[in-house]
Design an enzyme around this catalytic site. Sequence first.
Site, mmCIF file in Angstrom:
data_model
loop_
_atom_site.group_PDB
_atom_site.id
_atom_site.type_symbol
_atom_site.label_atom_id
_atom_site.label_comp_id
_atom_site.label_asym_id
_atom_site.label_seq_id
_atom_site.Cartn_x
_atom_site.Cartn_y
_atom_site.Cartn_z
ATOM 1 N N TYR A 1 -11.617 -1.675 -3.997
ATOM 2 C CA TYR A 1 -11.537 -0.569 -4.948
ATOM 3 C C TYR A 1 -10.296 0.270 -4.683
ATOM 4 O O TYR A 1 -9.546 0.612 -5.607
ATOM 5 C CB TYR A 1 -12.787 0.308 -4.855
ATOM 6 C CG TYR A 1 -12.758 1.500 -5.795
ATOM 7 C CD1 TYR A 1 -12.776 1.313 -7.174
ATOM 8 C CD2 TYR A 1 -12.718 2.805 -5.304
ATOM 9 C CE1 TYR A 1 -12.753 2.388 -8.045
ATOM 10 C CE2 TYR A 1 -12.698 3.889 -6.164
ATOM 11 C CZ TYR A 1 -12.717 3.679 -7.534
ATOM 12 O OH TYR A 1 -12.679 4.763 -8.394
ATOM 13 N N GLY B 1 -19.526 8.544 -19.253
ATOM 14 C CA GLY B 1 -18.771 9.243 -18.227
ATOM 15 C C GLY B 1 -17.531 9.944 -18.717
ATOM 16 O O GLY B 1 -17.529 10.647 -19.723
#
Length: 310
Positions: A176, A25
Amino acid sequence: MSGWTVDEMPAMDGETVVVTGANSGLGYEGSKAFADAGATVVMACRSEARGEEAATDIRRTVRGGHLEVRVCDLADLDSVAAFAAGLREEADGIDVLCNNAGVMAIPRGETADGFEMQLGVNHLGHFALTGHLLPELRASEGESRVVTQSSQAHTAGEMDFDDLQSEREYGKWSAYGRSKLANLLFAYELQRRLREADADVTSVACHPGYADTDLQFRGPREMGSSVRMGMMKVANKLFGQSAERGALPMLYAATSPEVTGGEYVGPGGFMRMRGSPEFQRSNAASNDEADAERLWAVSEELTGVEYDCE
């Protein structure tokens, strides 16, 4: 910075850059760009095998630089400390530390040290790593930088210090958001402390917008949900920009002479999900200095890592 690309990165020959989560990524693309600019890139990866595979791929495409893979599991403070100790023994200063690795919206789990996994990896692991490496950052010739990867999901986060580890109530997205809010509180507080100490180290935060990476798939994978996997694939295809484009804010934050410290860099296009990097403003909660100081104290207590910014 309109239209900024990696072609505008300065030469980085002789510089050392540490990137967490470097095997895939944004970390992979960032490592590739740093190496292509001539830097020695320390790829901090949880899996040595995946790190070496990524490094081999990058070496086929870059013009210069040097890649070194080292194991660093941010979910284990002993691993973080061992990584930092090894680097301190061999590195002659660190010019850029990219706190990039992360996990997103996964079922509740705990790190080796008993921290809620998203807070533990995304914030506490990086807090400990930065503290361990601060002497090497200060030993670098000229200005060095700490770049901390956050997310626009920080706007959904809340610092509940009475249930910081989400033991009483857990929501994968709220946890998160809390971890990404913690990233910003940390980045800004670190800059304030470094500035007060007149240290030649700069702290800056960034976010990638919506980048098409494997980050979105870990949650559905751990849940064993093929339906959610399919939904994420469609969402990434429709809304996500490439990981290469998503890495631009991190690269800009790490190298641009326009950065002075305490900024928040993200893509300036549609809904801040894509586009060229620009300076932005994060939400009010991320700029709460009282919460930042409290989080700092809690983070030192939990990790056992104290910062010497003087």
